[in-house]
Design a protein around this motif. Structure first.
Motif, PDB file in Angstrom:
ATOM      1  N   ALA A  10       0.837  -1.205   0.000  1.00  0.00           N
ATOM      2  CA  ALA A  10       0.000   0.000   0.000  1.00  0.00           C
ATOM      3  C   ALA A  10       0.868   1.250   0.000  1.00  0.00           C
ATOM      4  CB  ALA A  10      -0.934  -0.005   1.203  1.00  0.00           C
ATOM      5  N   GLN A  11       1.962   1.222   0.754  1.00  0.00           N
ATOM      6  CA  GLN A  11       2.890   2.364   0.777  1.00  0.00           C
ATOM      7  C   GLN A  11       3.467   2.597  -0.620  1.00  0.00           C
ATOM      8  OE1 GLN A  11       3.534   4.475   3.103  1.00  0.00           O
ATOM      9  NE2 GLN A  11       3.152   3.535   5.080  1.00  0.00           N
ATOM     10  N   ARG A  12       3.821   1.528  -1.310  1.00  0.00           N
ATOM     11  CA  ARG A  12       4.366   1.651  -2.666  1.00  0.00           C
ATOM     12  C   ARG A  12       3.310   2.208  -3.623  1.00  0.00           C
ATOM     13  NH1 ARG A  12       6.655  -3.299  -1.284  1.00  0.00           N
ATOM     14  NH2 ARG A  12       5.124  -4.454  -2.532  1.00  0.00           N
ATOM     15  N   THR A  13       2.061   1.798  -3.429  1.00  0.00           N
ATOM     16  CA  THR A  13       0.976   2.308  -4.263  1.00  0.00           C
ATOM     17  C   THR A  13       0.845   3.822  -4.092  1.00  0.00           C
ATOM     18  OG1 THR A  13      -0.225   0.218  -4.138  1.00  0.00           O
ATOM     19  CG2 THR A  13      -1.512   2.172  -4.729  1.00  0.00           C
ATOM     20  N   ILE A  14       0.848   4.269  -2.839  1.00  0.00           N
ATOM     21  CA  ILE A  14       0.753   5.712  -2.549  1.00  0.00           C
ATOM     22  C   ILE A  14       1.921   6.447  -3.191  1.00  0.00           C
ATOM     23  CG2 ILE A  14       0.836   7.448  -0.700  1.00  0.00           C
ATOM     24  CD1 ILE A  14      -1.786   5.956  -0.750  1.00  0.00           C
ATOM     25  N   ILE A  17       1.475   6.775  -6.899  1.00  0.00           N
ATOM     26  CA  ILE A  17       0.455   7.800  -7.190  1.00  0.00           C
ATOM     27  C   ILE A  17       1.057   9.199  -7.054  1.00  0.00           C
ATOM     28  CG2 ILE A  17      -1.690   8.848  -6.328  1.00  0.00           C
ATOM     29  CD1 ILE A  17      -2.622   5.928  -5.676  1.00  0.00           C
ATOM     30  N   PHE A  18       1.829   9.411  -6.000  1.00  0.00           N
ATOM     31  CA  PHE A  18       2.467  10.716  -5.791  1.00  0.00           C
ATOM     32  C   PHE A  18       3.437  11.040  -6.937  1.00  0.00           C
ATOM     33  CE2 PHE A  18       2.117  10.885  -0.839  1.00  0.00           C
ATOM     34  CZ  PHE A  18       0.760  11.092  -0.955  1.00  0.00           C
ATOM     35  N   LYS A  40      -3.727   6.286 -14.812  1.00  0.00           N
ATOM     36  CA  LYS A  40      -3.120   5.715 -16.021  1.00  0.00           C
ATOM     37  C   LYS A  40      -1.602   5.785 -15.956  1.00  0.00           C
ATOM     38  CE  LYS A  40      -3.177   6.006 -21.048  1.00  0.00           C
ATOM     39  NZ  LYS A  40      -3.655   6.711 -22.229  1.00  0.00           N
ATOM     40  N   LYS A  41      -1.074   6.939 -15.583  1.00  0.00           N
ATOM     41  CA  LYS A  41       0.384   7.109 -15.521  1.00  0.00           C
ATOM     42  C   LYS A  41       0.985   6.206 -14.446  1.00  0.00           C
ATOM     43  CE  LYS A  41       3.899  10.550 -16.102  1.00  0.00           C
ATOM     44  NZ  LYS A  41       4.237  10.138 -17.460  1.00  0.00           N
ATOM     45  N   TYR A  52      -7.768   5.165  -2.085  1.00  0.00           N
ATOM     46  CA  TYR A  52      -6.925   5.997  -1.221  1.00  0.00           C
ATOM     47  C   TYR A  52      -7.289   7.480  -1.264  1.00  0.00           C
ATOM     48  CZ  TYR A  52      -4.050   1.820  -1.017  1.00  0.00           C
ATOM     49  OH  TYR A  52      -3.607   0.541  -0.818  1.00  0.00           O
ATOM     50  N   PHE A  53      -7.654   7.961  -2.439  1.00  0.00           N
ATOM     51  CA  PHE A  53      -7.891   9.396  -2.608  1.00  0.00           C
ATOM     52  C   PHE A  53      -9.201   9.647  -3.341  1.00  0.00           C
ATOM     53  CE2 PHE A  53      -3.248   8.766  -2.671  1.00  0.00           C
ATOM     54  CZ  PHE A  53      -2.899   9.545  -1.585  1.00  0.00           C
ATOM     55  N   PRO A  54     -10.076  10.485  -2.784  1.00  0.00           N
ATOM     56  CA  PRO A  54     -11.350  10.755  -3.446  1.00  0.00           C
ATOM     57  C   PRO A  54     -11.253  11.753  -4.599  1.00  0.00           C
ATOM     58  CG  PRO A  54     -11.234  11.949  -1.371  1.00  0.00           C
ATOM     59  CD  PRO A  54     -10.001  11.092  -1.456  1.00  0.00           C
ATOM     60  N   SER A  55     -10.118  12.478  -4.688  1.00  0.00           N
ATOM     61  CA  SER A  55     -10.001  13.515  -5.717  1.00  0.00           C
ATOM     62  C   SER A  55      -8.535  13.859  -5.949  1.00  0.00           C
ATOM     63  CB  SER A  55     -10.737  14.786  -5.269  1.00  0.00           C
ATOM     64  OG  SER A  55     -10.081  15.324  -4.114  1.00  0.00           O
TER      65      SER A  55
END
Length: 199
Positions: A10-14, A17-18, A40-41, A52-55
């Motif tokens: 999950a940390q890697r996913t965040i 995304i960042f 997509k990116k 994790y993020f609504p927006s």
């Protein structure tokens, strides 16, 4: 954030995304940023991102908060080392100013779009709390330097010093000033702080 990452995956996913968000802002500008483009990116489904993020705003604010925390922790470590090593106050102020300018103003050219976006988006209460925390920590550290050339830190002194430095950096960042990253800009900030804290 909708859910806090507790596992390494999950940390890697965040983190992914960042990174994807920063790359889009830096290459295409703030207007091009959408949650679909980020997903997509990053190589995830939009559903994964929304876990994790609504927006997109939520992603950006989480990034801003994390970076602010990283810088504040780094500054605290810097001040702790300065006290332990009995460093000269001017050298300490110069290192503090340089770190702040690099973190919240200039940095590499490709990072500046993200920094400007952060200044425009961040909530006033968050900035105020961070400045309060920095002022308190720096006041304590300055009092520990035992430098007779320094005045005893007062709340008014620390308020003026922190707000003046961060206000100048914020303005230069939002204006995309060519002064950012120059020795002259940092020299003036150092002179200003020393003028406030010295006897």
């Amino acid at each position: 954030m909708r859910k806090l990452p507790t596992q390494d995956r999950a940390q890697r996913t965040i983190e992914t995304i960042f990174q994807a968000t920063a790359q889009i802002v830096e290459s295409d500008g703030e207007g091009a940023l959408t949650t679909n483009k980020v997903a997509k990116k990053a190589g995830f489904s939009i559903g994964t991102l929304y876990q994790y993020f609504p927006s997109k705003e939520a992603i950006l604010l989480a990034m801003i908060n994390r970076e602010r925390r990283r810088v504040l922790d780094g500054l605290q470590a810097l001040m702790k080392r300065a006290v332990q090593e009995h460093r000269d106050a001017e050298a300490v102020v110069r290192e503090l100013v340089h770190t702040l300018v690099e973190s919240f103003g200039s940095g590499p050219k490709h990072k500046r779009a993200m920094i400007r976006l952060a200044w425009r988006m961040d909530h006033h209460e968050n900035i105020t709390q961070a400045l309060r925390e920095a002022a308190e920590r720096n006041a304590f550290a300055l009092s520990q330097l035992n430098d007779p050339a320094l005045r005893a830190p007062t709340p008014a002194m620390m308020f003026v010093a922190t707000r003046a430095v961060m206000g100048a950096i914020r303005s230069a960042s939002l204006e995309d000033s060519p002064l950012l990253g120059t020795p002259e800009f940092e020299d003036e900030l150092v002179r200003m702080v020393l003028g406030v804290i010295r006897v």
